[in-house]
Design an enzyme around this catalytic site. Structure first.
Site, PDB file in Angstrom:
ATOM      1  CG  ASP A  34     -59.678  -9.354  44.731  1.00  0.00           C
ATOM      2  OD1 ASP A  34     -59.507  -8.453  43.894  1.00  0.00           O
ATOM      3  OD2 ASP A  34     -59.561 -10.565  44.472  1.00  0.00           O
ATOM      4  CG  MET A  36     -64.517  -7.751  47.159  1.00  0.00           C
ATOM      5  SD  MET A  36     -65.280  -9.310  46.727  1.00  0.00           S
ATOM      6  CE  MET A  36     -64.014 -10.036  45.693  1.00  0.00           C
ATOM      7  N   GLY A 144     -64.519 -15.084  43.204  1.00  0.00           N
ATOM      8  CA  GLY A 144     -63.541 -15.881  42.477  1.00  0.00           C
ATOM      9  C   GLY A 144     -64.224 -17.050  41.795  1.00  0.00           C
ATOM     10  N   GLY A 173     -61.146 -15.347  36.109  1.00  0.00           N
ATOM     11  CA  GLY A 173     -61.171 -16.537  35.260  1.00  0.00           C
ATOM     12  C   GLY A 173     -59.914 -16.729  34.423  1.00  0.00           C
TER      13      GLY A 173
HETATM   14  C1  DX5 Z   1     -62.995 -10.994  41.419  1.00  0.00           C
HETATM   15  C2  DX5 Z   1     -61.655 -10.593  41.975  1.00  0.00           C
HETATM   16  C3  DX5 Z   1     -60.549 -11.475  41.528  1.00  0.00           C
HETATM   17  C4  DX5 Z   1     -60.658 -12.906  41.938  1.00  0.00           C
HETATM   18  C5  DX5 Z   1     -60.274 -13.697  40.732  1.00  0.00           C
HETATM   19  O1  DX5 Z   1     -63.922  -9.998  41.656  1.00  0.00           O
HETATM   20  O2  DX5 Z   1     -61.326  -9.258  41.634  1.00  0.00           O
HETATM   21  O3  DX5 Z   1     -59.273 -10.959  41.890  1.00  0.00           O
HETATM   22  O4  DX5 Z   1     -59.836 -13.287  43.006  1.00  0.00           O
HETATM   23  O5  DX5 Z   1     -60.483 -15.029  40.995  1.00  0.00           O
HETATM   24  P1  DX5 Z   1     -60.368 -16.150  39.892  1.00  0.00           P
HETATM   25  O6  DX5 Z   1     -58.970 -16.107  39.367  1.00  0.00           O
HETATM   26  O7  DX5 Z   1     -60.693 -17.392  40.644  1.00  0.00           O
HETATM   27  O8  DX5 Z   1     -61.377 -15.821  38.832  1.00  0.00           O
HETATM   28 ZN    ZN Z   2     -59.207  -8.490  41.870  1.00  0.00          ZN
END
Ligand code: DX5
Ligand code: ZN
Length: 214
Positions: A34, A36, A144, A173
């Site tokens: 990811d 950001m 996450g 999720g």
């Molecule tokens: C959220 C990210 C996800 C994140 C998902 O913005 O894009 O890739 O890591 O995390 P979980 O599986 O904990 O929801």
């Molecule tokens: Zn992601």
């Protein structure tokens, strides 16, 4: 075929070797990465150098780069050079999205496009023929550990009904609780951060997803 793609965000970053090693033992060959920018989403995460460091150490690990950022076009070359196997940009950034898909593919990388929960999946229709991957966000991107939004599952069904044959990834999720539903709807890649890396027994989670193909 449905595959688990663990999300680096939830790994123990002080023991990344251990995290990737565990994935290898669980038969997983793709890591979700990811990016950001604290602008497109309200959080900061990893940049291209980190991608390169992982790729150097683990050249066989596919790195699935999810660009939650404005101006991703400025970073495509770098991520491709640093080992990305797929690069996903967000539909919401606008601009020359078709050009961006072409650019990613010209670098020898699989091209993906993602929609946030508030964005209609039909916005992807003009691009479907050229996309290798669509990523459906099932939480608001940025963090996450958030709660899965079941109403987003319909987007997967819509894409399959529209004839899309590429990969459909689901991100946010995702867990063994909703994995069967996602598989049945037509998803092929399950991104799991918390549910894999922070599970009591991650190997069980990997086996559960593998068995969905049986
Ligand atoms: C959220 C990210 C996800 C994140 C998902 O913005 O894009 O890739 O890591 O995390 P979980 O599986 O904990 O929801
Ligand atoms: Zn992601």
């Amino acid at each position: 075929m449905i595959k688990l793609t663990p999300s680096l965000l939830a790994a123990d970053l002080m023991n990344l070797g251990g995290a990737v090693g565990m994935m290898g033992r669980d038969g997983l060959d793709q890591l979700h990465f990811d990016v950001m920018d604290a602008h497109f989403v309200p959080n900061l995460s990893f940049g291209p150098d980190f991608c390169r460091a992982i790729h150097r150490q683990h050249p066989d690990m596919k790195i699935d780069v999810h660009l939650m950022m404005d101006n991703p076009q400025n970073y495509l070359d770098e991520f491709a050079q640093y080992g990305a196997s797929s690069i996903t940009v967000h539909e919401e950034i606008g601009g020359d999205l078709a050009g961006m898909i072409g650019k990613i593919q010209s670098l020898g990388v699989r091209a993906g496009m993602s929609v946030k929960p508030g964005t209609g999946v039909e916005t992807l229709l003009p691009y479907l023929d050229n996309l290798d991957l669509v990523l459906i966000m099932t939480v608001e991107p940025g963090f996450g550990g958030q709660k899965f939004m079941p109403e987003e599952v319909e987007k997967i069904r819509f894409l399959r009904r529209a004839g899309f044959r590429g990969d459909i990834a689901v991100d946010g999720g995702v867990s063994i609780q909703n994995a069967p539903l996602l598989a049945e709807a037509g998803a092929t890649l399950l991104v799991m951060g918390t549910s894999y890396f922070r599970a009591e027994d991650p190997s069980l989670v990997a086996r559960f997803v593998k068995d969905l193909n049986a």
